[in-house]
Design a protein around this motif. Sequence first.
Motif, PDB file in Angstrom:
ATOM      1  N   LEU A 195       0.835  -1.204   0.000  1.00 26.49           N
ATOM      2  CA  LEU A 195       0.000   0.000   0.000  1.00 26.49           C
ATOM      3  C   LEU A 195       0.869   1.254   0.000  1.00 26.49           C
ATOM      4  N   ASP A 196       1.946   1.238   0.782  1.00 24.50           N
ATOM      5  CA  ASP A 196       2.861   2.377   0.800  1.00 24.50           C
ATOM      6  C   ASP A 196       3.497   2.577  -0.578  1.00 24.50           C
ATOM      7  N   ALA A 197       3.925   1.476  -1.200  1.00 17.66           N
ATOM      8  CA  ALA A 197       4.588   1.568  -2.499  1.00 17.66           C
ATOM      9  C   ALA A 197       3.670   2.133  -3.581  1.00 17.66           C
ATOM     10  N   SER A 198       2.367   1.886  -3.451  1.00 12.71           N
ATOM     11  CA  SER A 198       1.425   2.391  -4.455  1.00 12.71           C
ATOM     12  C   SER A 198       0.820   3.738  -4.062  1.00 12.71           C
ATOM     13  N   ASP A 199       1.282   4.308  -2.935  1.00 12.17           N
ATOM     14  CA  ASP A 199       0.772   5.573  -2.413  1.00 12.17           C
ATOM     15  C   ASP A 199      -0.744   5.520  -2.206  1.00 12.17           C
ATOM     16  N   TRP A 200      -1.200   4.372  -1.738  1.00 11.43           N
ATOM     17  CA  TRP A 200      -2.624   4.103  -1.512  1.00 11.43           C
ATOM     18  C   TRP A 200      -3.305   5.164  -0.662  1.00 11.43           C
ATOM     19  N   TRP A 201      -2.690   5.498   0.462  1.00 10.46           N
ATOM     20  CA  TRP A 201      -3.362   6.366   1.428  1.00 10.46           C
ATOM     21  C   TRP A 201      -3.516   7.802   0.927  1.00 10.46           C
ATOM     22  N   HIS A 202      -2.711   8.208  -0.027  1.00 10.28           N
ATOM     23  CA  HIS A 202      -2.854   9.545  -0.618  1.00 10.28           C
ATOM     24  C   HIS A 202      -3.633   9.505  -1.928  1.00 10.28           C
ATOM     25  N   GLY A 203      -3.640   8.383  -2.614  1.00 10.38           N
ATOM     26  CA  GLY A 203      -4.233   8.320  -3.953  1.00 10.38           C
ATOM     27  C   GLY A 203      -5.637   7.767  -4.030  1.00 10.38           C
ATOM     28  N   PHE A 204      -6.118   7.179  -2.942  1.00 12.42           N
ATOM     29  CA  PHE A 204      -7.473   6.624  -2.966  1.00 12.42           C
ATOM     30  C   PHE A 204      -8.251   7.103  -1.761  1.00 12.42           C
ATOM     31  N   PRO A 205      -9.462   7.540  -1.943  1.00 14.56           N
ATOM     32  CA  PRO A 205     -10.185   7.630  -3.210  1.00 14.56           C
ATOM     33  C   PRO A 205      -9.724   8.845  -4.014  1.00 14.56           C
ATOM     34  N   PRO A 206     -10.039   8.836  -5.300  1.00 17.40           N
ATOM     35  CA  PRO A 206      -9.651   9.983  -6.119  1.00 17.40           C
ATOM     36  C   PRO A 206     -10.420  11.247  -5.727  1.00 17.40           C
ATOM     37  N   GLU A 207      -9.933  12.353  -6.211  1.00 11.45           N
ATOM     38  CA  GLU A 207     -10.548  13.650  -5.942  1.00 11.45           C
ATOM     39  C   GLU A 207     -12.027  13.637  -6.321  1.00 11.45           C
ATOM     40  N   ASP A 208     -12.804  14.399  -5.587  1.00 10.72           N
ATOM     41  CA  ASP A 208     -14.253  14.560  -5.797  1.00 10.72           C
ATOM     42  C   ASP A 208     -15.069  13.358  -5.347  1.00 10.72           C
ATOM     43  N   CYS A 209     -14.458  12.411  -4.630  1.00  5.50           N
ATOM     44  CA  CYS A 209     -15.184  11.274  -4.093  1.00  5.50           C
ATOM     45  C   CYS A 209     -15.234  11.410  -2.578  1.00  5.50           C
ATOM     46  N   ASN A 236     -12.315   3.306 -10.634  1.00  5.11           N
ATOM     47  CA  ASN A 236     -11.849   2.019 -11.149  1.00  5.11           C
ATOM     48  C   ASN A 236     -10.353   2.051 -11.450  1.00  5.11           C
ATOM     49  N   VAL A 237      -9.897   3.105 -12.119  1.00  6.02           N
ATOM     50  CA  VAL A 237      -8.470   3.212 -12.477  1.00  6.02           C
ATOM     51  C   VAL A 237      -7.600   3.264 -11.223  1.00  6.02           C
ATOM     52  N   GLU A 238      -8.015   4.035 -10.224  1.00  2.13           N
ATOM     53  CA  GLU A 238      -7.207   4.129  -9.005  1.00  2.13           C
ATOM     54  C   GLU A 238      -7.160   2.799  -8.263  1.00  2.13           C
ATOM     55  N   LEU A 239      -8.249   2.063  -8.277  1.00  2.00           N
ATOM     56  CA  LEU A 239      -8.219   0.737  -7.642  1.00  2.00           C
ATOM     57  C   LEU A 239      -7.291  -0.202  -8.403  1.00  2.00           C
ATOM     58  N   GLU A 240      -7.356  -0.165  -9.725  1.00  2.00           N
ATOM     59  CA  GLU A 240      -6.450  -0.998 -10.521  1.00  2.00           C
ATOM     60  C   GLU A 240      -4.996  -0.602 -10.272  1.00  2.00           C
ATOM     61  N   ARG A 241      -4.735   0.673 -10.193  1.00  8.27           N
ATOM     62  CA  ARG A 241      -3.384   1.197 -10.023  1.00  8.27           C
ATOM     63  C   ARG A 241      -2.836   0.920  -8.621  1.00  8.27           C
ATOM     64  N   ARG A 242      -3.684   1.053  -7.599  1.00 12.95           N
ATOM     65  CA  ARG A 242      -3.173   1.075  -6.237  1.00 12.95           C
ATOM     66  C   ARG A 242      -3.544  -0.130  -5.379  1.00 12.95           C
ATOM     67  N   ALA A 243      -4.648  -0.807  -5.675  1.00 12.59           N
ATOM     68  CA  ALA A 243      -5.132  -1.863  -4.780  1.00 12.59           C
ATOM     69  C   ALA A 243      -4.816  -3.268  -5.257  1.00 12.59           C
ATOM     70  N   TRP A 244      -4.725  -3.437  -6.576  1.00 15.50           N
ATOM     71  CA  TRP A 244      -4.508  -4.788  -7.087  1.00 15.50           C
ATOM     72  C   TRP A 244      -3.173  -5.323  -6.579  1.00 15.50           C
ATOM     73  N   GLY A 245      -3.168  -6.586  -6.191  1.00 17.99           N
ATOM     74  CA  GLY A 245      -1.983  -7.207  -5.608  1.00 17.99           C
ATOM     75  C   GLY A 245      -2.016  -7.173  -4.093  1.00 17.99           C
ATOM     76  N   THR A 246      -2.850  -6.295  -3.542  1.00 15.44           N
ATOM     77  CA  THR A 246      -3.035  -6.215  -2.094  1.00 15.44           C
ATOM     78  C   THR A 246      -4.436  -6.691  -1.718  1.00 15.44           C
ATOM     79  N   PHE A 247      -5.412  -6.293  -2.518  1.00 11.71           N
ATOM     80  CA  PHE A 247      -6.808  -6.650  -2.275  1.00 11.71           C
ATOM     81  C   PHE A 247      -7.411  -7.296  -3.515  1.00 11.71           C
ATOM     82  N   ARG A 248      -8.399  -8.152  -3.289  1.00 13.67           N
ATOM     83  CA  ARG A 248      -9.332  -8.549  -4.345  1.00 13.67           C
ATOM     84  C   ARG A 248     -10.517  -7.607  -4.190  1.00 13.67           C
TER      85      ARG A 248
END
Length: 111
Positions: free
Chosen positions: A28-42, A70-82
């Motif tokens: 999660l740290d490597a994908s900057d999960w905590w800063h990148g998800f959720p995307p802006e305006d959500c 969807n793109v942010e989940l693909e970019r940041r969550a895949w490999g950590t979460f299903r």
Amino acid sequence: MTGTDTLMLTIFLRHDQSQNLEQLQGRLDASDWWHGFPPEDCEVVSWVVAMGIGQIVTLRLPADRLAAVNVELERRAWGTFRTEFYPTYDFSDVRDRLTRESDARRAVGTR
């Protein structure tokens, strides 16, 4: 954020149980999960942990931001979460109205 151009989306982030917590946090740290998800305006409506499952996130977002989620989940969550997705809506106002209507019908029936 309200109106017909918004939607709610409930996302199940199921933990990859083949990895321990430190491995998951590292990804999660490597994908900057905590800063990148959720995307802006959500808007985060709720974010809970369900033990044995993972995290359950409900977002309120403009309909045109669905692809960005969807793109942010693909970019940041895949490999950590299903991930699993469920469109949702807030039923509490409808439930309140239906309760009042039921009470009114029952009151008429007891006369």
